[in-house]
Enzyme design. Structure first.
Site, mmCIF file in Angstrom:
data_model
loop_
_atom_site.group_PDB
_atom_site.id
_atom_site.type_symbol
_atom_site.label_atom_id
_atom_site.label_comp_id
_atom_site.label_asym_id
_atom_site.label_seq_id
_atom_site.Cartn_x
_atom_site.Cartn_y
_atom_site.Cartn_z
ATOM 1 N N PRO A 2 35.407 41.218 46.323
ATOM 2 C CA PRO A 2 34.387 41.212 45.277
ATOM 3 C C PRO A 2 33.692 39.852 45.182
ATOM 4 C CG PRO A 2 36.532 41.894 44.434
ATOM 5 C CD PRO A 2 36.744 41.326 45.793
ATOM 6 N N GLU A 3 32.437 39.852 45.457
ATOM 7 C CA GLU A 3 31.624 38.674 45.227
ATOM 8 C C GLU A 3 30.910 38.898 43.893
ATOM 9 O OE1 GLU A 3 30.977 36.033 47.346
ATOM 10 O OE2 GLU A 3 31.919 36.667 49.204
#
Length: 270
Positions: A2-3
């Site tokens: 997850p960015e």
DNA sequence: AAATTCTCCTGAAGGC
DNA sequence: TGCCTTCAGGAGAATT
């Protein structure tokens, strides 16, 4: 992993399901996350109503009258809304039960976090030193240029420093530097204002387009499948060691900068 | 003070 | 086929 774009996508995906809803209970199966979740959190959270679902950097902030829940997805975390009971898997560490739906947290590597604070979130130790949001006007060329003055650290490490700007992860740091034609290893204090203006807009561009891709994930948010197309992003250099540079055709190079794999074109980036 | 190294953890990938 | 090793990575903490 997850960015910032996926955290934002998650926020938008879960918010309509949990806003205004009352927590029936917190089911905590695995308290050992990035930090051990306090044993009294389930009793503190019970009966609280979610009044806001916000994001600061890669933290999700669920505001309630009694305090704020901070959730970080770490490297491998995800949140899903379940509308019917579904047996938890080995990495489903907690559920927030809203009665007729659950918010389920899964995180195989357990770098994620679940924290509770009764203080204003702006003063929380994890948030107080954070730099500006990358998509806000506070991130701009003059700001970066000023921050970098006198520093010798590699520009890639510089833009990944959360005190400078938040949400620029390893993948997008390489991508943004490629877009702006800046060599990732260049000392950050030796970059002109004009180039920093280009870098600031490249960071915004790459994150914004990734959020738009996150929108694709959003549509089938309930699917078990995970993230279709998530890895099929239009990456220009990240993970492309040896592939031809999309601009000049020379092979993309890989080097470790600050313990992180970095990808760049040695001709297009100076 | 700034920069670097260490640390948490497990799935994926590569070697034999 | 399968076991063993290596690596990746967000970001705070520890160390230099």
């Amino acid at each position: 992993m997850p960015e910032l774009p996926e955290v934002e996508t998650t926020r938008r995906g879960v918010a309509p399901h949990i806003l205004g809803r009352r927590v029936e209970r917190l089911i905590l199966r695995q308290p050992k996350l990035r930090w051990t979740v306090p044993a009294d959190l389930p009793s503190r959270l019970r009966g609280q109503t979610v009044q806001s679902v916000e994001r600061r950097a890669k933290y999700l902030l669920l505001g309630t009258p009694g305090g704020t829940l901070l959730i970080h997805l770490g490297m491998s975390g995800s949140l899903r809304i379940l509308t019917e009971s579904c047996a938890p898997g080995p990495h489903d560490h907690f559920d927030i039960d809203f009665g007729d739906c659950y918010l389920r947290f899964r995180d195989p590597r357990r770098f994620g976090a679940l924290l509770w604070t009764t203080a204003p979130t702006a003063s929380h130790p994890l948030l107080v030193h954070l730099g500006p949001e990358p998509l806000s006007d506070d991130l701009n060329g003059p700001y970066l240029h000023r921050c970098a003055r006198g520093r010798r650290t590699a520009v890639k490490s510089f833009i990944m420093d959360g005190r400078v700007v938040v949400g620029v992860g390893n993948i997008y740091a390489s991508e943004a530097l490629f877009l702006s034609g800046i060599h990732p290893h260049r000392p950050c204090g030796r970059i002109s204002l004009v180039r920093y203006q280009r870098l600031a807009s490249s960071i915004k561009q790459v994150l914004q387009s990734a959020i738009e891709q996150g929108g694709t994930t959003l549509r089938d948010f309930h699917n078990q499948a995970g993230n279709p197309g998530y890895f099929a992003r239009q990456l220009r250099v990240y993970g492309k060691s040896g592939d031809p540079c999309p601009s000049c055709g020379l092979p993309i190079r890989q080097r470790r900068i600050g313990q992180r794999s970095s990808f760049f074109c040695s001709k297009c980036q100076r």
